[in-house]
Design a protein around this motif. Structure first.
Motif, PDB file in Angstrom:
ATOM      1  N   ILE A  22      38.705  10.808   9.686  1.00 40.80           N
ATOM      2  CA  ILE A  22      38.262  10.688   8.303  1.00 40.80           C
ATOM      3  C   ILE A  22      36.880  10.082   8.338  1.00 40.80           C
ATOM      4  CG2 ILE A  22      38.689   9.525   6.100  1.00 40.80           C
ATOM      5  CD1 ILE A  22      41.625   9.446   6.872  1.00 40.80           C
ATOM      6  N   THR A  33      34.698  13.977   4.837  1.00 43.59           N
ATOM      7  CA  THR A  33      35.488  15.043   5.452  1.00 43.59           C
ATOM      8  C   THR A  33      36.774  14.493   6.072  1.00 43.59           C
ATOM      9  OG1 THR A  33      34.294  14.782   7.527  1.00 43.59           O
ATOM     10  CG2 THR A  33      33.501  16.493   6.046  1.00 43.59           C
ATOM     11  N   VAL A  34      37.762  15.359   6.121  1.00 46.20           N
ATOM     12  CA  VAL A  34      39.040  15.049   6.763  1.00 46.20           C
ATOM     13  C   VAL A  34      39.311  16.148   7.785  1.00 46.20           C
ATOM     14  CG1 VAL A  34      41.507  14.673   6.434  1.00 46.20           C
ATOM     15  CG2 VAL A  34      39.893  14.005   4.629  1.00 46.20           C
ATOM     16  N   THR A  35      39.516  15.741   9.026  1.00 50.33           N
ATOM     17  CA  THR A  35      39.807  16.708  10.083  1.00 50.33           C
ATOM     18  C   THR A  35      41.144  16.354  10.710  1.00 50.33           C
ATOM     19  OG1 THR A  35      37.458  16.534  10.534  1.00 50.33           O
ATOM     20  CG2 THR A  35      38.725  17.920  12.005  1.00 50.33           C
ATOM     21  N   VAL A  62      34.651   9.068   3.427  1.00 53.31           N
ATOM     22  CA  VAL A  62      35.427   9.536   2.279  1.00 53.31           C
ATOM     23  C   VAL A  62      35.289   8.590   1.083  1.00 53.31           C
ATOM     24  CG1 VAL A  62      37.776   9.754   1.403  1.00 53.31           C
ATOM     25  CG2 VAL A  62      37.099  10.979   3.465  1.00 53.31           C
ATOM     26  N   ASN A  81      39.076  21.282  10.094  1.00 59.47           N
ATOM     27  CA  ASN A  81      38.561  20.666   8.876  1.00 59.47           C
ATOM     28  C   ASN A  81      39.436  21.077   7.680  1.00 59.47           C
ATOM     29  OD1 ASN A  81      37.191  19.888   6.572  1.00 59.47           O
ATOM     30  ND2 ASN A  81      35.174  20.256   7.463  1.00 59.47           N
ATOM     31  N   THR A 125      39.375  19.350   4.669  1.00 62.17           N
ATOM     32  CA  THR A 125      38.906  18.593   3.501  1.00 62.17           C
ATOM     33  C   THR A 125      39.191  19.296   2.176  1.00 62.17           C
ATOM     34  OG1 THR A 125      37.114  17.860   4.920  1.00 62.17           O
ATOM     35  CG2 THR A 125      36.938  17.318   2.587  1.00 62.17           C
ATOM     36  N   ARG A 126      38.959  20.614   2.142  1.00 66.20           N
ATOM     37  CA  ARG A 126      39.079  21.324   0.859  1.00 66.20           C
ATOM     38  C   ARG A 126      40.409  22.077   0.721  1.00 66.20           C
ATOM     39  NH1 ARG A 126      36.486  19.222  -2.940  1.00 66.20           N
ATOM     40  NH2 ARG A 126      35.618  17.606  -1.651  1.00 66.20           N
TER      41      ARG A 126
END
Ligand SMILES: Nc1ncnc2c1ncn2[C@@H]1O[C@H](COP(=O)(O)OP(=O)(O)O)[C@@H](O)[C@H]1O
Ligand SMILES: [Mg+2]
Lengths: 310, 265
Positions: free
Chosen positions: B4, B62-64, B7, B69, B71-72
């Motif tokens: 993360i 972003t969140v991986t 964020v 990835n 995130t969206r």
């Protein structure tokens, strides 16, 4: 039994398909769907028009199912993607369908007088009435209807136990949970509304063939009749499992028709029918809630569930 | 395993009710880590869990997960990677469906849904085997509706449903908070057993300091939308609840820790 009561059983069976459709949205998805009034007439209009145009009545009835599904899917997209309140989404589709149904039929009433229909096929089978002890219990047509609707019921039972069916049921039961397991609840809601209105349209198609005409107003009040059948059926015949409740819903539809027939025989004015129907639904909806309230006060322990289903 | 970075999440931005729930949060989680998370009410713990699960999307950052990835991606699009148990025992199961039907839904996590039977004998065998691990006798009640189970039993079932398909990340958000102490302990024990068994990468939010210290191998403290303490395993082993409070005060420059919801016993 007299003619009116035997007719009531036949009607109860064919309106039982409507009730199964309403059960899918009202109970399984937990969404009140008012598309029904429009999609019922849509099914009648579509089938009548196609039969008059020379199509086989089986094909015409299947087409009614397809356009009913489309109507339901439209409501579903409006509700899930367009974020329109479910009741309003259903009303919008219903209103739009009124014009569409008139377009399909070309006029407000389409008679099927000398056409081959599912009902004339049924009568051509020449199945004798069921007479026991000198009393006619079931007409030959009713027995064919019973076989037809039981097959439909079993298909629905099967569907609700498939992976997809479980997702549909969980969508109505606990949407947050089912999303956490990777299910798009928008899709399941749309699928459920589509199937429901497909069934409702088949019921309309069958009624048009049974009574020998389609009418643009034939769908009015169908949602309440469907609800009455579901609720009365559950109260009288139980709802402990899917298998049982789909049977109960059909039973509810028959009981409803018998009650109406008896009320008419007792001298009730036909124009009061919708009032009676509304009263049946109100009583069936409120009595279990009131009874439960009393029961809860007496009970020390109660079973806790998620969404409550009266 | 989980990454993360940067964020941010603001609720009601631009209104008088504006609330910064997460402020430039950075977190790297290695495979097999079992992180316990504490923090006062409103610190942003649940928001962080929701950002990881996709229940909420971040305003930025972003969140991986496992190199991907996400995130969206919406919640249902990354559910194949994440197992979750909520605080409310009612939230993780469908009450009007049977135990075996609930488990079938969990088993199908992230897979394409078909028109095959949701429950068959082969699956039932697997479910019985898994339910036995819970020690609640549920393996003999496959056809019972989940609504008839006790809160503790439902939470145990939720835990099983979230884990037996071995997700990349297990998120537990105060999943024992709604239970009485005896049942809570049972769920704590089960959690350790299951995490150990599948070597799950786990993030567990708790309001119980002892739980936070005794469980897992890394401890985070959140405050005002940021991670203010990140304690590694070696250090965590030596700490007591009092040490945690002191560490909090030091990190906040002398501000006393006022949170009567924390249990110190
Ligand atoms: N959906 C929301 N809308 C507005 N504010 C929210 C929402 N969710 C959380 N918040 C606010 O964000 C802050 C962090 O909440 P949360 O992450 O739930 O805290 P906790 O650490 O107690 O789990 C709180 O001040 C809370 O009021
Ligand atoms: Mg929280």
């Amino acid at each position: 039994m007299n003619l009116a009561l035997m007719g009531a059983i036949e009607q109860g069976l064919l309106f039982g398909i409507l009730a199964l459709g309403v059960y899918l949205t009202f109970r399984i998805l937990n969404v009140p769907d008012l598309t029904v009034d429009g999609s019922f007439a849509l099914g009648g209009a579509m089938a009548a028009k196609m039969i008059i145009d020379g199509y086989n009545p089986f094909v015409a009835t299947a087409a009614a199912f397809v356009v009913g599904c489309l109507a339901g899917a439209f409501t579903g997209v409006l509700h899930t993607k367009g974020k329109v309140n479910a009741l309003l989404a259903g009303i919008l589709t219903m209103i739009a369908l009124y014009s569409i149904n008139l377009r399909i039929m070309g006029k407000a009433n389409l008679p099927l007088l000398r056409e081959d229909t599912l009902f004339t096929y049924t009568k051509d089978l020449g199945i004798p009435n069921l007479v026991v002890g000198g009393i006619t219990w079931l007409t030959g047509a009713a027995m064919v209807f019973i076989v037809g609707i039981l097959i439909l019921k079993l298909i629905i039972d099967w569907f609700l136990h498939t992976d997809l069916g479980l997702d549909l049921r969980a969508t109505g039961d606990n949407p947050k949970m089912i999303r956490s397991f990777g299910v798009n609840t928008d899709s399941t809601t749309i699928i459920g509304l589509a199937l429901s209105n497909g069934l409702v349209a088949v019921s309309g198609a069958w009624l048009a063939q049974y009574q020998g005409f389609a009418d643009v107003g034939m769908g009015i009040g169908m949602i309440v009749i469907g609800l009455a059948s579901v609720i009365v059926g559950e109260v009288l015949f139980g709802s402990s499992s899917i298998f049982r409740v789909t049977l109960a819903v059909i039973g509810g539809s028959i009981v409803y028709r018998l009650v109406i027939a008896l009320a008419l025989q007792a001298g009730l004015n036909p124009s009061d029918l919708k009032l009676i129907t509304a009263l049946i639904v109100i009583v069936a909806l409120t009595v279990p809630t009131i009874a439960k309230g009393i029961f809860k006060k007496q009970a020390v322990r109660t079973v806790k569930g998620g969404s409550d289903r009266a | 395993m989980l990454n993360i970075s940067g964020v941010n999440k603001v609720f009601n931005a631009g209104t008088v009710n504006e609330k910064i729930a997460l402020n430039n949060v950075r977190l790297q989680v290695k495979s097999g880590e079992f992180i316990t998370v504490i923090g006062s009410n409103g610190a942003g713990k649940s928001t962080l869990m929701n950002i990881i699960s996709g229940g909420m999307l971040p305003d930025s950052g972003t969140v991986t997960i496992d190199g991907k990835n996400v995130t969206r991606l919406g919640e249902h699009q990354r559910a194949n990677l994440i197992g979750r148990v909520f605080q409310d025992p009612m939230a993780g199961t469908a009450p009007n469906m049977t135990i075996e039907e609930n488990l079938a839904i969990a088993l199908a996590r992230g897979k394409k849904r078909t028109l095959g039977f949701g429950v068959n004998n082969q699956k039932r065998e697997l479910f019985r085997e898994q339910l036995k691990l819970l020690d609640q006798g549920l393996e003999n009640r496959l056809k019972t509706k989940v609504g008839f189970l006790s809160g503790g039993q439902r939470q145990a079932l939720s835990l099983l449903m979230a884990t037996f398909t071995e997700p990349k990340i297990l998120l537990l958000d105060e999943h024992t908070a709604a239970l009485d102490p005896k049942r809570a302990q049972l769920i704590v024990d089960l959690t350790e057993k299951i995490v150990e068994r599948h070597k799950l990468t786990t993030i567990m939010v708790t309001h119980n300091m002892d739980q936070a210290l005794n469980m897992g191998n890394r401890l985070l403290m959140l405050h005002d939308g940021g991670i203010i303490l990140d304690i590694p395993d070696e250090k965590k082993r030596t700490m007591k609840a009092q040490d945690l409070l002191k560490a909090f005060e030091a990190a906040r420059g002398g501000e006393a820790f006022s949170e009567d919801r924390f249990l110190l016993t």
